[in-house]
Design an enzyme around this catalytic site. Structure first.
Site, PDB file in Angstrom:
ATOM      1  N   ASN A 249       5.728 -59.168  71.220  1.00  0.00           N
ATOM      2  CA  ASN A 249       6.405 -59.470  72.456  1.00  0.00           C
ATOM      3  C   ASN A 249       7.610 -58.632  72.823  1.00  0.00           C
ATOM      4  OD1 ASN A 249       7.911 -60.999  74.485  1.00  0.00           O
ATOM      5  ND2 ASN A 249       7.537 -62.887  73.215  1.00  0.00           N
ATOM      6  N   ASP A 250       8.617 -58.445  71.884  1.00  0.00           N
ATOM      7  CA  ASP A 250      10.024 -57.674  72.391  1.00  0.00           C
ATOM      8  C   ASP A 250       9.406 -56.099  72.422  1.00  0.00           C
ATOM      9  OD1 ASP A 250      11.281 -59.769  72.138  1.00  0.00           O
ATOM     10  OD2 ASP A 250      12.114 -59.483  70.237  1.00  0.00           O
ATOM     11  N   VAL A 251       8.438 -55.603  71.661  1.00  0.00           N
ATOM     12  CA  VAL A 251       8.007 -54.217  71.607  1.00  0.00           C
ATOM     13  C   VAL A 251       7.313 -53.826  72.829  1.00  0.00           C
ATOM     14  CG1 VAL A 251       8.329 -54.077  69.046  1.00  0.00           C
ATOM     15  CG2 VAL A 251       6.107 -54.673  70.143  1.00  0.00           C
TER      16      VAL A 251
END
Ligand code: NAP
Length: 469
Positions: A391-393
């Site tokens: 997600n964040d990456v």
């Protein structure tokens, strides 16, 4: 003669430790690195044990047995719990250094006070402060990662927090200076124990303002403190192996923390004092926007038609333990002559190398693992970017949204691929707690569900219709 053999053993162990770290540089030699580390530790313990000056009484045997009793079950924790297990190991390392330093001071005080020279006192004090603060700091970090009820995950902040911490550290250092100058004064033993108490308290206060999200980085920093504590212990006992091994531990922990900070585009100060992960009113990027879902059949068809697929794994793959299913999918796609690569972000998951370890466990050839910088230029040519619980990456806000907490963090440019399939269970955000524009993009289709099940279904679909291509 025995002394010479002992020193030679230490030299062999030091060399093996250096090679162990060197071999860890690439998955091809990492296993060899682990064996070298184990061999180095065995040689070091064996040589120390053989030294005639070592007292071989029952207590030492009991301590070794206790080490095995705690260590063996710890080695069997699931991979998702490895960050907190590592924190516990550092806590034990810190405790060992602190206790040895404490015993040495009180022992010398009663038996040979003349040995408490200024040099040895400086080393002793450094050893106990670093050792004890590593003990409580690492226990707090392990508690946060394990989500223990009485350890708050969110950063705990209060007014004048950093000033209070600095004053506390200043007080400990002032007392340390007094004991160093007058190690045998009647008040010195009491002050020594006050320093221990302050170091234990400092470890807790240092960690509470840091959110759970930053714990892996903090663990690397604590690793470095434990190493420095061992270096100080090496000076106390004039033991060259402890100095070398401690310096390797201290510097590698620091280098790892720097790499992680760079991969998140954060500074050391921001990690240690930034209170990242506090509850803030969110901007709710997703409001009013809709996700497009895709069926397994539809996704399998697109994959079947692709010629270049990049799989981007993240923490969700670890949670689902989907790596073996991912391997089956990889086999299915390769069978069709499709180019399949894995794009690995340096901080995907919850610890450095998390994705590499999982994919290696599933025997995915490491020649097909690509680092972020090597993948991004190819992204516009990629037919399908398959995001597996990341997600964040892969959040483009890191490139575009200056107000985002992850702004500036280098990401894998999944949004630049021709099409994106994203596997996750719900509409919940990732670790940084923010929405992800990638999921609302025109080119993205969601495959909602547990990663292991979704990939398993994709494999079944592809295997069932293997003539699709
Ligand atoms: P992430 O941003 O935490 O996202 C993981 C995603 O996986 C979640 O959105 C979650 O969504 C999904 N998920 C969880 N369980 C799943 C399951 N069983 N099946 C399918 N999906 C599942 O992870 P990431 O993209 O890997 O990023 C890592 C984060 O950790 C970054 O913010 C990084 O800075 C931080 N961090 C990492 C390290 C490190 O060393 N690796 C160190 C410090 C900080 P659902 O809940 O909807 O399923």
């Amino acid at each position: 003669m025995l002394y010479g053999i002992g020193q030679f053993g230490y030299l062999v162990a030091s060399t093996l430790f250096i090679f162990a770290l060197h071999w860890m540089n690439t998955p091809a030699t990492a296993r060899k690195g682990v064996y070298a580390g184990v061999a180095a530790t065995t040689v070091a313990v064996g040589v120390t044990w053989a030294d005639p000056s070592v007292i071989h009484d029952l207590w030492i045997v009991l301590a070794i047995v206790a080490g095995f009793v705690v260590g063996v079950p710890l080695s069997k924790v699931p991979l998702t719990a490895v960050p907190q297990r590592t924190a516990l190991s550092h806590a034990f390392g810190g405790a060992a250094a602190g206790l040895v330093g404490t015993a040495e001071y009180y022992l010398q005080l009663s038996e040979a006070p003349e040995r408490l020279t200024t040099f040895r006192m400086v080393a002793l004090i450094a050893e106990i402060i670093l050792g004890y603060l590593t003990l409580t700091g690492s226990l707090m970090a392990a508690g946060k990662l394990q989500e223990v009820k009485w350890v708050p995950q969110r950063p705990v902040t209060y007014p004048l927090q950093h000033v209070t911490n600095l004053l506390l550290l200043g007080l400990a250092l002032a007392l340390a200076a007094a004991v160093t100058i007058h190690p045998t004064a009647p008040w010195a033993p009491l002050v020594f124990s006050v320093i221990i108490g302050l170091a234990l308290l400092f470890g807790v206060l240092l960690i509470i303002p840091i959110g759970g999200a930053d714990m892996p980085t903090v663990i690397a920093i604590l690793n470095s403190y434990a190493g420095l504590s061992a270096v100080a212990m090496g000076f106390v006992f004039d033991n060259k192996l402890l100095i070398t091994a401690g310096a390797l531990d201290g510097s590698s922990g620091l280098i790892l923390a720097i790499i992680m900070c760079k991969a998140m585009n954060r500074s050391f100060a921001n990690v240690l004092f930034g209170a990242f992960g506090q509850v803030k009113p969110s901007k709710a990027v997703g409001e009013g926007k809709v996700y497009k879902s895709e069926t397994i059949e539809g996704a399998a068809q697109v994959l079947d038609q692709a010629s270049f697929v990049v799989i981007i794994p993240g923490y969700g793959m670890a949670v689902a333990q989907a790596q073996h299913k991912v391997r089956e999918l990889y086999d299915q796609l390769k069978k069709r002559g499709i180019t399949v690569k894995f794009a690995i972000h340096p901080v995907a998951g919850r610890m450095p190398g998390h994705m590499n370890v999982l994919l290696a466990e599933a025997d995915i050839p490491y020649t097909d693992l690509m680092e972020m910088d090597d993948t991004n230029p190819d992204m516009p040519q990629v037919d399908v970017a398959l995001v597996v619980g990341a997600n964040d990456v892969v959040n483009p806000a890191a490139r575009t949204d200056k107000s985002s907490p992850i702004y500036g963090m280098p990401i894998i440019d999944a949004d630049k691929a021709r099409s994106v399939f994203a596997i996750k269970r719900s509409k919940n955000p990732g670790f940084a707690g923010i929405d992800n524009e990638l999921y609302f993009s025109d080119r993205t289709w969601m495959l909602f569900g547990d990663a292991k099940n979704v990939i398993g279904d994709l494999v079944k679909e592809l295997a069932g219709g293997s003539g699709m291509h």
